[in-house]
Design an enzyme around this catalytic site. Sequence first.
Site, PDB file in Angstrom:
ATOM      1  N   HIS A  22       0.882  -1.176   0.000  1.00 44.52           N
ATOM      2  CA  HIS A  22       0.000   0.000   0.000  1.00 44.52           C
ATOM      3  C   HIS A  22       0.919   1.225   0.000  1.00 44.52           C
ATOM      4  O   HIS A  22       1.611   1.486   0.997  1.00 44.52           O
ATOM      5  CB  HIS A  22      -0.881  -0.063   1.253  1.00 44.52           C
ATOM      6  CG  HIS A  22      -2.086   0.810   1.198  1.00 44.52           C
ATOM      7  ND1 HIS A  22      -3.110   0.603   0.310  1.00 44.52           N
ATOM      8  CD2 HIS A  22      -2.447   1.899   1.936  1.00 44.52           C
ATOM      9  CE1 HIS A  22      -4.060   1.518   0.509  1.00 44.52           C
ATOM     10  NE2 HIS A  22      -3.658   2.315   1.481  1.00 44.52           N
ATOM     11  N   LYS A 167     -10.168   6.579  -3.399  1.00 42.57           N
ATOM     12  CA  LYS A 167      -9.185   7.595  -3.016  1.00 42.57           C
ATOM     13  C   LYS A 167      -7.849   7.136  -3.574  1.00 42.57           C
ATOM     14  O   LYS A 167      -7.451   5.977  -3.378  1.00 42.57           O
ATOM     15  CB  LYS A 167      -9.187   7.679  -1.492  1.00 42.57           C
ATOM     16  CG  LYS A 167      -8.001   8.328  -0.844  1.00 42.57           C
ATOM     17  CD  LYS A 167      -8.374   8.762   0.566  1.00 42.57           C
ATOM     18  CE  LYS A 167      -7.229   8.611   1.544  1.00 42.57           C
ATOM     19  NZ  LYS A 167      -7.538   9.154   2.878  1.00 42.57           N
ATOM     20  N   LYS A 169      -3.736   7.527  -3.749  1.00 45.06           N
ATOM     21  CA  LYS A 169      -2.622   8.048  -2.978  1.00 45.06           C
ATOM     22  C   LYS A 169      -1.595   8.593  -3.956  1.00 45.06           C
ATOM     23  O   LYS A 169      -1.041   7.830  -4.785  1.00 45.06           O
ATOM     24  CB  LYS A 169      -1.997   6.936  -2.147  1.00 45.06           C
ATOM     25  CG  LYS A 169      -2.924   6.396  -1.072  1.00 45.06           C
ATOM     26  CD  LYS A 169      -3.369   7.456  -0.121  1.00 45.06           C
ATOM     27  CE  LYS A 169      -2.992   7.166   1.283  1.00 45.06           C
ATOM     28  NZ  LYS A 169      -3.507   8.206   2.209  1.00 45.06           N
ATOM     29  N   ASP A 198      -5.418  11.768  -2.152  1.00 47.60           N
ATOM     30  CA  ASP A 198      -4.768  12.126  -0.893  1.00 47.60           C
ATOM     31  C   ASP A 198      -3.293  12.315  -1.196  1.00 47.60           C
ATOM     32  O   ASP A 198      -2.603  11.371  -1.599  1.00 47.60           O
ATOM     33  CB  ASP A 198      -4.970  11.010   0.141  1.00 47.60           C
ATOM     34  CG  ASP A 198      -4.469  11.409   1.519  1.00 47.60           C
ATOM     35  OD1 ASP A 198      -3.887  12.506   1.651  1.00 47.60           O
ATOM     36  OD2 ASP A 198      -4.663  10.620   2.469  1.00 47.60           O
ATOM     37  N   GLU A 224      -7.176  15.815  -0.597  1.00 51.24           N
ATOM     38  CA  GLU A 224      -6.870  15.682   0.835  1.00 51.24           C
ATOM     39  C   GLU A 224      -5.419  16.090   1.088  1.00 51.24           C
ATOM     40  O   GLU A 224      -4.503  15.627   0.401  1.00 51.24           O
ATOM     41  CB  GLU A 224      -7.118  14.215   1.230  1.00 51.24           C
ATOM     42  CG  GLU A 224      -6.856  13.905   2.687  1.00 51.24           C
ATOM     43  CD  GLU A 224      -7.283  12.479   3.052  1.00 51.24           C
ATOM     44  OE1 GLU A 224      -8.080  11.871   2.292  1.00 51.24           O
ATOM     45  OE2 GLU A 224      -6.816  11.961   4.074  1.00 51.24           O
ATOM     46  N   ASP A 249      -6.335  16.574   6.775  1.00 54.30           N
ATOM     47  CA  ASP A 249      -6.091  15.305   7.471  1.00 54.30           C
ATOM     48  C   ASP A 249      -4.930  15.489   8.452  1.00 54.30           C
ATOM     49  O   ASP A 249      -5.144  15.727   9.633  1.00 54.30           O
ATOM     50  CB  ASP A 249      -5.825  14.180   6.467  1.00 54.30           C
ATOM     51  CG  ASP A 249      -5.613  12.849   7.171  1.00 54.30           C
ATOM     52  OD1 ASP A 249      -5.840  12.777   8.393  1.00 54.30           O
ATOM     53  OD2 ASP A 249      -5.198  11.868   6.517  1.00 54.30           O
ATOM     54  N   LYS A 273     -10.660  11.351  12.617  1.00 56.38           N
ATOM     55  CA  LYS A 273      -9.935  10.124  12.977  1.00 56.38           C
ATOM     56  C   LYS A 273      -9.871  10.013  14.493  1.00 56.38           C
ATOM     57  O   LYS A 273      -9.369  10.936  15.151  1.00 56.38           O
ATOM     58  CB  LYS A 273      -8.523  10.146  12.380  1.00 56.38           C
ATOM     59  CG  LYS A 273      -8.529  10.170  10.855  1.00 56.38           C
ATOM     60  CD  LYS A 273      -7.155   9.932  10.258  1.00 56.38           C
ATOM     61  CE  LYS A 273      -7.254   9.889   8.741  1.00 56.38           C
ATOM     62  NZ  LYS A 273      -5.962   9.634   8.100  1.00 56.38           N
ATOM     63  N   GLU A 327     -13.923   6.098   4.990  1.00 58.54           N
ATOM     64  CA  GLU A 327     -12.940   5.190   4.381  1.00 58.54           C
ATOM     65  C   GLU A 327     -12.595   4.091   5.390  1.00 58.54           C
ATOM     66  O   GLU A 327     -11.440   3.728   5.539  1.00 58.54           O
ATOM     67  CB  GLU A 327     -11.686   5.976   3.967  1.00 58.54           C
ATOM     68  CG  GLU A 327     -11.080   6.745   5.128  1.00 58.54           C
ATOM     69  CD  GLU A 327      -9.848   7.566   4.787  1.00 58.54           C
ATOM     70  OE1 GLU A 327      -9.562   7.763   3.597  1.00 58.54           O
ATOM     71  OE2 GLU A 327      -9.173   7.999   5.737  1.00 58.54           O
TER      72      GLU A 327
END
Length: 373
Positions: A22, A167, A169, A198, A224, A249, A273, A327
């Site tokens: 990831h 989303k 990255k 993001d 983001e 974020d 979060k 998410e």
Amino acid sequence: MSSAVIESLQSIIVDLPTIRPHKLAMHTMQQQTLVILRLRCSDGIEGIGEATTIGGLAYGNESPESIKANLDAHFAPLLVGQDASNINACMQRLEKAIKGNTFARSAVETALLDAQGKRMALPVSELLGGRVCDSLEVAWTLASGDTARDIAEAEQMLDLRRHRIFKLKIGANPLEQDLKHVVAIKKALGERASVRVDVNQGWDESQAIRGCQVLGENGIDLIEQPISRINRGGQQRLNQRSPAPIMADESIESVADAFSLAADGAASIFALKIAKNGGPRAVLRTAHIAEAAGIALYGGTMLEGSVGTLASAHAFITLEKLVWATELFGPLLLTEEIVTTPPVYRDFHLHIPRTPGLGLELDEERLKRFARQ
Ligand code: MUC
Ligand code: MG
């Protein structure tokens, strides 16, 4: 009600494999590390909490190892012997003695809520004032690092009716390469999906001016954390000029950060979060600041496993509106579970149990297998 006292806290570092690497701007995850907290009370009830971050110290100020060390050395002695049912008193005691450490704090608040929910036979959402829905729409992050593979993964998610919000990255590659990657994915998915990015602070303001413009013009719905959390002025300017809304974020590392971002007009969406605010109750304070300021909400994740994911979900389902959905897909990124009944994902949504506490039970055998020795 007869009172129960906290008898012990046990923190366990758990390493779990991910379904694929990831890739984020600051780190490529090959596995995920959870810190699971077991809070045992004198009435025989155990509350479970989780503190999970991304990439050791790559994302924030706390690592799994520091979380465990601080829970064991500093949080536990303050909590043992305290009234387990008085969550306000316990959290205020920590507030007086400990600065920061919102991830560890979140694990404690979650475990106290789980224990109290089990004690009163109520789901955590009901302890938080009551749920207004039973499920939350969940986005998926495309982060394989390969455009064709990301498109194939998105198509598969649409076919399975698991996700229709994606989303991406970005921020690690040169700007033009990242923009091409995002636009290609949006073109392939068209109106069938919402595509967001993001950047994880990966751009400077000069790059972000172009990046936000191109992405906004190409149908990207949300951007983001495009620039460093430190560059507040830059974030205010981007928030005014970007054709796509800017979501904060990393800029939010506490409830106080949320207040100052709102006061400065530095974002039109907040990623909520629990780990970065200090727990499911603390994150609702940030949500209420946003609501008062007219800032939209998004249910974020630190890629927690099932415990942290459901703790977040119980808080989020008490909110009137999560315009940008959530998410909360962390458990789906892992190949292994440490709970007996994993959270249910169906029809683009996570369904939140109505059983007492978080609605989870640890699988002792699996926990033992994946716990770090
Ligand atoms: C982040 O920065 O938002 C959330 C989803 C994902 O893929 O990474 C995280 C962290
Ligand atoms: Mg983010």
